[in-house]
Scaffold this motif. Structure first.
Motif, short mmCIF file in Angstrom:
data_model
loop_
_atom_site.label_atom_id
_atom_site.label_comp_id
_atom_site.label_asym_id
_atom_site.label_seq_id
_atom_site.Cartn_x
_atom_site.Cartn_y
_atom_site.Cartn_z
N SER A 1 0.91 -1.18 -0.10
CA SER A 1 -0.08 0.19 0.15
C SER A 1 0.87 1.31 -0.04
O SER A 1 2.23 1.08 0.14
N ALA A 2 0.30 2.29 -0.27
CA ALA A 2 0.92 3.68 -0.24
C ALA A 2 1.12 4.35 1.05
O ALA A 2 1.96 5.30 1.22
N VAL A 3 0.97 3.55 2.33
CA VAL A 3 1.14 3.97 3.37
C VAL A 3 2.67 4.08 3.71
O VAL A 3 3.33 3.35 3.28
N ARG A 4 3.03 5.25 4.33
CA ARG A 4 4.57 5.51 4.61
C ARG A 4 4.96 4.69 5.79
O ARG A 4 4.29 5.02 6.92
N VAL A 5 5.95 4.07 5.79
CA VAL A 5 6.57 3.21 6.94
C VAL A 5 7.89 3.65 7.03
O VAL A 5 8.56 3.65 5.88
N ASP A 6 8.50 4.30 8.03
CA ASP A 6 9.72 5.05 8.16
C ASP A 6 10.11 5.75 7.09
O ASP A 6 11.20 5.72 6.27
N GLY A 7 9.12 6.76 6.44
CA GLY A 7 9.36 7.56 5.48
C GLY A 7 9.28 6.96 4.19
O GLY A 7 9.42 8.03 3.01
N VAL A 8 9.25 5.75 3.93
CA VAL A 8 9.08 4.96 2.70
C VAL A 8 7.66 4.46 2.41
O VAL A 8 7.21 3.87 3.24
N ARG A 9 7.05 4.47 1.25
CA ARG A 9 5.91 3.74 0.78
C ARG A 9 6.08 2.20 1.20
O ARG A 9 7.01 1.60 0.71
N ALA A 10 5.00 1.69 1.83
CA ALA A 10 5.15 0.47 2.21
C ALA A 10 5.27 -0.48 1.08
O ALA A 10 5.96 -1.51 1.26
N TYR A 11 4.79 -0.36 0.03
CA TYR A 11 4.66 -1.02 -1.40
C TYR A 11 6.16 -1.30 -1.62
O TYR A 11 6.80 -2.34 -2.38
N GLU A 12 6.96 -0.06 -1.34
CA GLU A 12 8.53 -0.17 -2.10
C GLU A 12 9.19 -1.21 -1.35
O GLU A 12 10.03 -1.95 -1.82
N LYS A 13 8.85 -1.37 0.03
CA LYS A 13 9.75 -2.08 1.07
C LYS A 13 9.14 -3.55 0.70
O LYS A 13 9.79 -4.59 0.50
N ALA A 14 7.82 -3.87 0.52
CA ALA A 14 7.32 -5.09 0.51
C ALA A 14 7.80 -5.58 -1.10
O ALA A 14 8.16 -7.02 -0.98
N ARG A 15 7.97 -4.90 -1.97
CA ARG A 15 8.40 -5.40 -3.27
C ARG A 15 9.67 -5.63 -3.37
O ARG A 15 10.27 -6.68 -4.14
N ARG A 16 10.50 -4.98 -2.38
CA ARG A 16 12.18 -5.49 -2.29
C ARG A 16 12.14 -6.64 -1.51
O ARG A 16 13.35 -7.29 -1.26
N GLY A 17 10.94 -7.09 -0.83
CA GLY A 17 11.19 -8.27 0.10
C GLY A 17 11.64 -8.16 1.57
O GLY A 17 11.59 -8.97 2.26
#
Length: 238
Positions: free
Chosen positions: A138-154
């Motif tokens: 999702s586009a919710v920010r976690v530690d300043g980063v979009r959650a989906y960016e973290k999720a897609r990196r694994g």
């Protein structure tokens, strides 16, 4: 506001003074795709002009997207806060990391025990003010980063719950493994999370297999422009 077809203008028929367009977003388009297409079409008559949408709709969803033009972009937050209505198709038997079909199945679950009575009991758990965890995709920010960016990196993503209001859930169809719901809810409600949580509440697993936003406030999908219609109207009148 005056109206030009299904376009609501603040003054006369001047887009720069402010206008609202209600669009039926096609499948696999982003909300930004819709805005960009309209912005390009408006350049013919207005050159550079402000255009924005009042609430993101996932690419795998269709339905109402409110597009604000000119001075009406100042009211985007107001439109975003309005009540939403959706028709959601939820498929039991498998879960996915994104809670929808953006990602592949990750687990399989039995669902033969799930019947309409079970569903009726389960959906009541999600009516009213509830605590909901947004999907990690999702586009919710976690530690300043979009959650989906973290999720897609694994990366592991720790999502925090938030309060949302679900005013109504109606079971439109229950032909397992497919269930269709009509949901009326507040801004910030993730239908993907509701689909995922419903499976767990029924002792199974499920994912959102289709989603259509049918209403935002008083703006209904039956009154919305298809993309080719709105582009045609703009090209003919500018």
């Amino acid at each position: 506001m005056s109206e030009w077809g299904n376009i609501c203008f603040r003054e006369g028929d001047d887009f720069r003074a402010g206008a609202v367009l209600v669009v039926d977003k096609p499948l696999r388009w982003t909300s930004f795709d819709v805005v960009n297409k309209i912005r390009i079409s408006l350049r013919k008559g207005y050159g550079k002009i402000k255009v924005g949408h009042a609430g993101t709709l996932d690419p795998l969803a269709t339905g109402v997207v409110i597009v604000c033009v000119g001075k009406e972009t100042k009211k985007i937050e107001e439109y975003m806060g309005q009540e939403k209505e959706y028709v959601a198709e939820i498929t039991f038997g498998h879960t996915t990391p994104s809670y929808d079909l953006e990602t592949s199945f990750d687990e399989e679950f039995p669902y033969k025990h799930v019947d309409r009575e079970c569903l009726e009991r389960a959906v009541q758990q999600f009516v009213g003010e509830i605590e909901q965890f947004p999907p990690s995709y999702s586009a919710v920010r976690v530690d300043g980063v979009r959650a989906y960016e973290k999720a897609r990196r694994g990366d592991e993503v720790e999502m925090k719950s938030r309060k949302v209001m679900v005013r109504e859930i109606e079971i439109l169809k229950a032909e397992l493994p497919v269930v269709e719901l009509r949901i009326v809810c507040s801004k910030g409600t993730y239908i993907r999370s509701l689909a995922h949580d419903l499976g767990k509440a029924c002792g199974s697993g499920s994912h959102l297999s289709a989603l259509r936003r049918t209403r935002v406030g008083d703006f209904k999908v039956e009154d919305a422009f298809k993309m080719d219609e709105i582009i045609g109207v703009l090209q003919e009148n500018l």
